[in-house]
Scaffold this active site. Structure first.
Site, mmCIF file in Angstrom:
data_model
loop_
_atom_site.group_PDB
_atom_site.id
_atom_site.type_symbol
_atom_site.label_atom_id
_atom_site.label_comp_id
_atom_site.label_asym_id
_atom_site.label_seq_id
_atom_site.Cartn_x
_atom_site.Cartn_y
_atom_site.Cartn_z
ATOM 1 N N GLU A 139 47.418 -23.408 -14.743
ATOM 2 C CA GLU A 139 48.442 -24.236 -14.101
ATOM 3 C C GLU A 139 47.863 -25.584 -13.682
ATOM 4 O OE1 GLU A 139 47.636 -21.136 -13.507
ATOM 5 O OE2 GLU A 139 49.309 -19.937 -12.762
ATOM 6 N N CYS A 147 47.114 -22.377 -6.903
ATOM 7 C CA CYS A 147 47.995 -23.036 -7.880
ATOM 8 C C CYS A 147 49.411 -23.183 -7.327
ATOM 9 C CB CYS A 147 47.998 -22.274 -9.199
ATOM 10 S SG CYS A 147 46.492 -22.598 -10.141
HETATM 11 N N1 THU Z 1 44.160 -17.523 -13.804
HETATM 12 C C1 THU Z 1 44.936 -18.595 -14.158
HETATM 13 O O1 THU Z 1 44.555 -19.434 -14.983
HETATM 14 N N2 THU Z 1 46.157 -18.710 -13.585
HETATM 15 C C2 THU Z 1 46.699 -17.796 -12.737
HETATM 16 O O2 THU Z 1 47.810 -17.992 -12.301
HETATM 17 C C3 THU Z 1 45.956 -16.599 -12.371
HETATM 18 C C4 THU Z 1 44.553 -16.540 -12.831
HETATM 19 C C5 THU Z 1 42.859 -17.376 -14.453
HETATM 20 C C6 THU Z 1 41.663 -17.636 -13.578
HETATM 21 C C7 THU Z 1 40.601 -16.840 -14.286
HETATM 22 O O3 THU Z 1 40.072 -17.631 -15.347
HETATM 23 C C8 THU Z 1 41.350 -15.672 -14.899
HETATM 24 O O4 THU Z 1 42.713 -16.052 -14.908
HETATM 25 C C9 THU Z 1 41.181 -14.370 -14.125
HETATM 26 O O5 THU Z 1 41.419 -14.563 -12.782
#
Ligand code: THU
Length: 150
Positions: A68, A106
């Site tokens: 995000e 986020c």
């Molecule tokens: N992650 C995201 O990119 N967005 C989210 O809304 C939740 C989590 C990513 C962070 C990390 O690289 C992986 O997902 C596991 O937490």
């Protein structure tokens, strides 16, 4: 399965499908060698443009970047600071049917650029899932208006 939009919703079905396609294609580029949790996000701006991002992890784990945040950065880089809708797709990790909703940080980042009514859609690798508003995910939030800059 694609869910119908709620009545009176400003997000059209073609926009929803375009967000899903952009988020899925970003998810394919995710760099997630540590968690294996690939995430893609897509943001619709007020000009009707879609900006996508993927998560980018780091060997120093806290330095990773969420999808995000990457999508919002792309939106700002393209000259917009107004988000109208967001879609997040995640592979669900060990629970493949789980929905990926934005993490706390986020949610606050989205708050900077989105109205409380902004739709946030979740998807997994199989289908489009639940949909929330920003206010549902981040109630009683703090934002630019508190600083008199909105
Ligand atoms: N992650 C995201 O990119 N967005 C989210 O809304 C939740 C989590 C990513 C962070 C990390 O690289 C992986 O997902 C596991 O937490």
């Amino acid at each position: 399965m694609t869910q119908p939009n709620p009545p009176g919703d400003a997000l059209t079905n073609p926009q929803q499908q375009a967000l899903l396609a952009a988020a899925r294609s970003a998810q394919l580029k995710a760099y997630a060698p540590y968690s294996q949790y690939q995430v893609g996000a897509a943001v619709l701006d007020e000009q009707g443009r879609i900006h996508a991002g993927c998560n980018v992890e780091n060997a120093a784990y806290p330095e990773g970047l969420c999808a995000e945040a990457a999508a919002l950065s792309a939106m700002v880089l393209a000259g917009s600071t107004r988000a109208l809708a967001v879609l997040v797709v995640g592979n669900g990790g060990k629970n493949k049917s789980a929905w990926t909703t934005p993490c706390g940080g986020c949610r606050q980042k989205l708050r900077e650029f989105g109205a409380p009514t902004m739709p946030i859609l979740a998807a997994n690798d199989a289908e489009l899932g639940p949909r929330y508003t920003l206010a549902q995910l981040l109630p009683e939030s703090f934002g630019p208006d508190h600083l008199g800059t909105a």
